[in-house]
Structure formats: structure tokens, C-alpha cells
Design an enzyme around this catalytic site. Structure first.
Site, PDB file in Angstrom:
ATOM      1  N   ASN A 210       0.849  -1.202   0.000  1.00 55.98           N
ATOM      2  CA  ASN A 210       0.000   0.000   0.000  1.00 55.98           C
ATOM      3  C   ASN A 210       0.880   1.245   0.000  1.00 55.98           C
ATOM      4  OD1 ASN A 210       0.533   0.831   2.849  1.00 55.98           O
ATOM      5  ND2 ASN A 210      -0.312  -1.208   3.211  1.00 55.98           N
ATOM      6  N   LYS A 289       8.356 -17.139 -10.833  1.00 54.10           N
ATOM      7  CA  LYS A 289       7.532 -16.040 -11.345  1.00 54.10           C
ATOM      8  C   LYS A 289       6.328 -16.597 -12.126  1.00 54.10           C
ATOM      9  CE  LYS A 289       7.799 -12.022 -14.308  1.00 54.10           C
ATOM     10  NZ  LYS A 289       8.508 -11.428 -15.420  1.00 54.10           N
ATOM     11  N   PRO A 305      -2.734 -11.928  10.586  1.00 52.14           N
ATOM     12  CA  PRO A 305      -3.039 -11.680  12.001  1.00 52.14           C
ATOM     13  C   PRO A 305      -3.184 -10.180  12.236  1.00 52.14           C
ATOM     14  CG  PRO A 305      -0.727 -12.273  11.709  1.00 52.14           C
ATOM     15  CD  PRO A 305      -1.392 -12.471  10.378  1.00 52.14           C
ATOM     16  N   ASP A 306      -4.072  -9.801  13.150  1.00 52.72           N
ATOM     17  CA  ASP A 306      -4.182  -8.396  13.537  1.00 52.72           C
ATOM     18  C   ASP A 306      -3.176  -8.169  14.668  1.00 52.72           C
ATOM     19  OD1 ASP A 306      -4.908  -5.931  14.773  1.00 52.72           O
ATOM     20  OD2 ASP A 306      -6.813  -6.025  13.694  1.00 52.72           O
ATOM     21  N   ILE A 307      -2.079  -7.513  14.331  1.00 54.24           N
ATOM     22  CA  ILE A 307      -0.968  -7.364  15.278  1.00 54.24           C
ATOM     23  C   ILE A 307      -1.406  -6.547  16.489  1.00 54.24           C
ATOM     24  CG2 ILE A 307       1.399  -6.511  15.541  1.00 54.24           C
ATOM     25  CD1 ILE A 307       1.576  -6.844  12.394  1.00 54.24           C
ATOM     26  N   PHE A 323      -3.849   3.253  15.197  1.00 51.63           N
ATOM     27  CA  PHE A 323      -4.153   4.293  14.226  1.00 51.63           C
ATOM     28  C   PHE A 323      -5.356   3.838  13.406  1.00 51.63           C
ATOM     29  CE2 PHE A 323      -1.157   7.882  13.561  1.00 51.63           C
ATOM     30  CZ  PHE A 323      -0.476   7.730  14.758  1.00 51.63           C
ATOM     31  N   LYS A 337     -13.248   1.045  16.592  1.00 47.93           N
ATOM     32  CA  LYS A 337     -11.944   0.363  16.631  1.00 47.93           C
ATOM     33  C   LYS A 337     -11.395   0.295  18.058  1.00 47.93           C
ATOM     34  CE  LYS A 337     -10.455   0.579  12.715  1.00 47.93           C
ATOM     35  NZ  LYS A 337     -10.072   1.172  11.451  1.00 47.93           N
TER      36      LYS A 337
HETATM   37  O1  C5P Z   1      -8.522  -2.501  11.420  1.00 47.66           O
HETATM   38  P1  C5P Z   1      -7.665  -1.434  10.801  1.00 47.66           P
HETATM   39  O2  C5P Z   1      -6.688  -1.986   9.799  1.00 47.66           O
HETATM   40  O3  C5P Z   1      -8.415  -0.262  10.270  1.00 47.66           O
HETATM   41  O4  C5P Z   1      -6.838  -0.867  12.053  1.00 47.66           O
HETATM   42  C1  C5P Z   1      -5.738  -0.047  11.925  1.00 47.66           C
HETATM   43  C2  C5P Z   1      -4.842  -0.212  13.113  1.00 47.66           C
HETATM   44  O5  C5P Z   1      -4.601  -1.609  13.355  1.00 47.66           O
HETATM   45  C3  C5P Z   1      -3.477   0.387  12.921  1.00 47.66           C
HETATM   46  O6  C5P Z   1      -3.006   0.798  14.178  1.00 47.66           O
HETATM   47  C4  C5P Z   1      -2.670  -0.789  12.379  1.00 47.66           C
HETATM   48  O7  C5P Z   1      -1.281  -0.627  12.651  1.00 47.66           O
HETATM   49  C5  C5P Z   1      -3.252  -1.955  13.117  1.00 47.66           C
HETATM   50  N1  C5P Z   1      -3.274  -3.240  12.389  1.00 47.66           N
HETATM   51  C6  C5P Z   1      -2.456  -4.276  12.791  1.00 47.66           C
HETATM   52  N2  C5P Z   1      -2.505  -5.477  12.146  1.00 47.66           N
HETATM   53  C7  C5P Z   1      -3.365  -5.679  11.123  1.00 47.66           C
HETATM   54  C8  C5P Z   1      -4.194  -4.623  10.692  1.00 47.66           C
HETATM   55  C9  C5P Z   1      -4.125  -3.419  11.345  1.00 47.66           C
HETATM   56  O8  C5P Z   1      -1.654  -4.099  13.727  1.00 47.66           O
HETATM   57  N3  C5P Z   1      -3.381  -6.850  10.506  1.00 47.66           N
END
Ligand code: C5P
Length: 409
Positions: A210, A289, A305-307, A323, A337
Site C-alpha cells: 500500500n 515467477k 493476524p491483527d498485530i 491508528f 476500533k
Molecule cells: O482494522 P484497521 O486496519 O483499520 O486498524 C488499523 C490499526 O490496526 C493500525 O493501528 C494498524 O497498525 C493496526 N493493524 C495491525 N494489524 C493488522 C491490521 C491493522 O496491527 N493486521
């Protein structure tokens, strides 16, 4: 090493023999990483030329208040807003007196009145002028208003006298200017910041990513270091150099970032997730490739995973800040959030507005927690990061205070 990286120093030069050292000062400020813009008074130009100051600062020098061309470029209000710090060196007795009176009769006095940034003066004058009661009374006024008075030193003077009134040497001024940014509000605390985009490989040459530049996260890491924290930055691929005084760990994918975060999270007091982590990655990464074949091609994606949420879910969790980049319903989405990820604070970003966000140097934030919200208007990411760190420090100290009172009750 003294660092002024990411700092915008507005250097004001007033009329005194020490102005010959202002050129050296501009050089040293830039060596320390600062961006320097110069404003000179008429008196200063009797001692050193604007051309010299332009050459050493790398930018045209600002001289006049009522100059249509200059105002169209970077006018006095813009200059005042641009500055992270205003440093007047040398500051003559006359200038200190005009500053104490709050005059706005030339560009430099006007910028000083219009700037919200910290103001520092490095007085330089004859020792008798320095000890004069009028000068000392002006300094009392200025100090009371929060103006930082750097020096002067004592020693031989250009006029043949000996005594107080020599401007501090350029390197000393650079060091003291850097000190102005060190709030110490996070002294001894461990802070971890994630920043930048992630790269989710499709094959050895292609991937999903991105437009995050990493600037906001790097600025947050630097601001935390400035506030005295021990900082670990876990960064996705960016073009930015490692920030000074910050341990930087480079990763590629969301999974790498997740693993790097959890390998080091144990003693972290504050976690700030600024990274634009990819929500999905390709289900399979091919070793070779991919060749083009049919008209259509589909890519199967799986969730990353959502870190941030995984850090907030830890039993011994740090103060956790997320954020949120939103194009609409900023506050409602950010609040959602805050709750769904169980965060302590959310910094919400308006994206899509011109001149702010992903690739730009400026940004604006709406910071929310369960007690309310704070609006930080559009400004440089470095300034914004400092304001955010101050707010995080206050919230953290307030939370600590509350839990102390609770445990006593
Ligand atoms: O859910 P969303 O992507 O909108 O949330 C944004 C926040 O979550 C940011 O702080 C981003 O660094 C964190 N994030 C994360 N891991 C992910 C997706 C988002 O830590 N897979």
C-alpha cells in the site's frame, strides 16, 4: 551525538558583531539534521549578508514583512507555523527589548509573536549592556513568558571588554536547542512502534502493498525517543533511513511484523501501531515467477493476524495505541476500533483530503479514548508525532495514578 533530525529551526539573526557566527551556526544546525530557514533584521544585514546566510541554510533568506512576493511564497504566518523552534542568535539588547514589549514592527518580531513553537534567544552584547538593569528587566519578562535564554558566555569581547555577553559557540547552541525537545516525559519507559506498509509476496517479483511511506510511524518513534523512551521500531519496507536513537528492525510481511513484535513485547510499556498492515495475503506464494496465461486470473487471499489486537489481548499488556485511517465517519469508526480491538487510545487519520495522509509530510489527527477526544489540526508529521507522544505520556501517567489510588482503596 546531538540530533535535530526532522526539526525545523527558524534562525533569527539580529544586528551584532556575533552575527558572523550565525553562518557557522546554520551549518552546524544542518549537520545535526535540522532544516533551517533564516530571518534577518536590517541591523543583521550590516554585519553579514543575506547571500551568505542563503548559501549556508540552503534557502532564500526572509527579510521583509511587507513584501508581496515573499508573503505569496512563505509569509510571516506560514513561517511562524513552519517552525518547530525559533532560535534568535545573536539576540541584541535592542531585539530583546522589542521582544519583551511584544512589538510587531518587522518580520522577525512579527514571526516571534505569531509562533506557537518554543522561542530561544542567544543574547550577545557588550558586558555593560548585558548587566544594565533595563536588559535584565527585559530578560525577567521573557523568561516568565517561557522564552529560553541560552547563555551568554563570559570572556573577551569584540569591543575589548571582558565579561558576560558573548554569544554561546555554535556547537553549544546546537546542543542546547536539541535539549529543548527533550521533555523526559517517557524517561526509562520502553516503547514499541510499528510503521510503514507490509509487502505480501505473490511470487518472487510481485506482491501486494500500500501507499504508506512510514513517515508518521518514524516520526512517532523519534518523538518517543526525544521524550526519553527506549524505542524499538518494527518497520515494513520503506525508503526512509533508520531514525537516530531508535532500534530499528526491518521486516517484510505482516506475519514477519507480527513475529518481530511478539518476540520483543515482554517488557514494552507502550505499543503504538502505526503500520499500514495488509489485512490479507496471498494464500500461496509461488517459488517461480507466475507466467501470464488466460484472460483472467484470480488470487486467493487469506487473513493476516491483527498485530495490534493481538498485543491488546495479552494478559500483561502495554498501553496500546492504534491508528485508524478513515475516509468517512472518522470519530464513529475510530470509537468502534477502540472498543473492538480493546485499545487505550486511537489516533484517527482523515485520508483522502488533499495534502495530508499517506505520502505527504503533513497530517491531522483526531485522538480519542474513553474519556473524550483531542483534535490536532494539519501540521507536519514530526510536530504531530510530538503532540501525540505528549498526550500518550499524560494519559499513561493518569492511568497509572488511577490504578495506584484503586489499589490503595
Ligand atoms: O482494522 P484497521 O486496519 O483499520 O486498524 C488499523 C490499526 O490496526 C493500525 O493501528 C494498524 O497498525 C493496526 N493493524 C495491525 N494489524 C493488522 C491490521 C491493522 O496491527 N493486521
Amino acid at each position: 551525538m546531538v540530533s535535530l533530525s526532522n526539526k525545523r529551526v527558524l534562525l533569527g539573526v539580529t544586528g551584532g558583531i556575533a552575527a558572523y557566527k550565525s553562518a557557522e551556526l546554520a551549518r552546524r544546525l544542518r549537520d545535526a539534521g535540522a532544516e533551517v530557514r533564516v530571518v534577518m533584521t536590517r541591523g543583521a544585514q550590516e554585519f553579514i549578508t543575506p547571500l551568505t546566510m542563503q548559501a549556508v541554510s540552503g534557502h532564500p533568506v526572509h527579510l521583509h514583512l511587507l513584501d508581496a512576493d515573499a508573503e505569496a511564497g512563505m509569509g510571516h504566518i506560514k513561517l511562524a507555523r513552519w517552525a518547530d523552534v525559533v532560535l534568535i542568535a545573536p539576540a541584541s539588547a535592542n531585539f530583546l527589548s522589542r521582544l519583551a514589549q511584544g512589538r510587531a514592527e518587522d518580520l522577525l518580531t512579527t514571526v516571534c509573536l505569531a509562533a506557537a513553537a518554543p522561542l530561544a534567544v542567544a543574547p550577545a552584547m557588550n558586558q555593560q549592556m548585558w548587566v544594565n538593569a533595563a536588559t535584565q528587566a527585559n530578560l525577567v519578562i521573557l523568561r516568565r513568558r517561557g522564552v529560553h535564554v541560552l547563555g551568554p558566555a563570559e570572556g573577551d569581547q569584540a569591543c575589548g571588554d571582558f565579561g558576560p555577553g558573548r554569544m554561546l559557540e555554535p556547537l553549544e547552541l546546537v546542543a542546547q536547542t536539541a535539549q529543548l525537545f527533550a521533555s523526559g516525559k517517557l524517561a526509562g519507559l520502553n516503547v514499541m512502534v510499528t510503521a510503514g506498509p507490509t509487502w505480501e509476496a505473490i511470487d518472487p517479483v510481485r506482491g501486494i502493498t500500500n501507499r504508506s511511506s512510514g513517515r508518521m510511524g518514524y516520526a512517532v518513534a523519534e518523538a518517543a525517543a526525544e521524550a526519553g523512551a527506549i524505542v524499538t521500531l518494527i518497520s515494513g519496507p520503506t525508503a526512509l533511513p533508520d531514525p537516530q536513537r531508535v532500534e530499528t528492525i526491518r521486516v517484510i510481511s505482516a506475519q514477519d511484523m507480527h513475529d518481530a513484535v511478539h518476540a520483543r513485547i515482554d517488557n514494552i510499556d507502550i505499543f503504538i501501531g502505526v503500520a499500514a498492515v495488509a489485512d490479507y495475503r496471498p494464500a500461496y506464494v509461488t517459488a517461480e515467477k507466475i507466467k501470464k496465461s488466460g484472460e483472467h486470473m484470480s488470487l486467493e487471499l487469506v487473513r493476516n493476524p491483527d498485530i495490534l489486537a493481538s498485543v491488546a489481548a495479552l494478559t500483561r499488556r502495554p498501553f496500546t495505541v492504534g491508528f485508524a485511517a478513515e475516509t468517512n465517519d472518522l470519530e464513529a469508526n475510530a470509537r468502534q476500533k477502540l472498543e473492538s480491538k480493546r485499545l487505550d487510545l486511537v489516533a484517527a487519520n482523515r485520508i483522502g483530503a488533499p495534502g495530508i495522509g499517506f505520502e505527504s509530510h503533513d497530517n491531522s489527527l483526531l485522538v480519542i479514548d474513553r474519556t473524550g477526544s483531542t483534535d490536532f489540526p494539519t501540521q507536519s508529521k514530526a510536530k504531530l508525532a510530538r503532540a501525540l507522544i505528549q498526550l500518550i505520556a499524560e494519559k499513561l501517567h493518569a492511568a497509572k495514578q488511577r490504578s495506584k489510588t484503586k489499589s490503595r482503596a
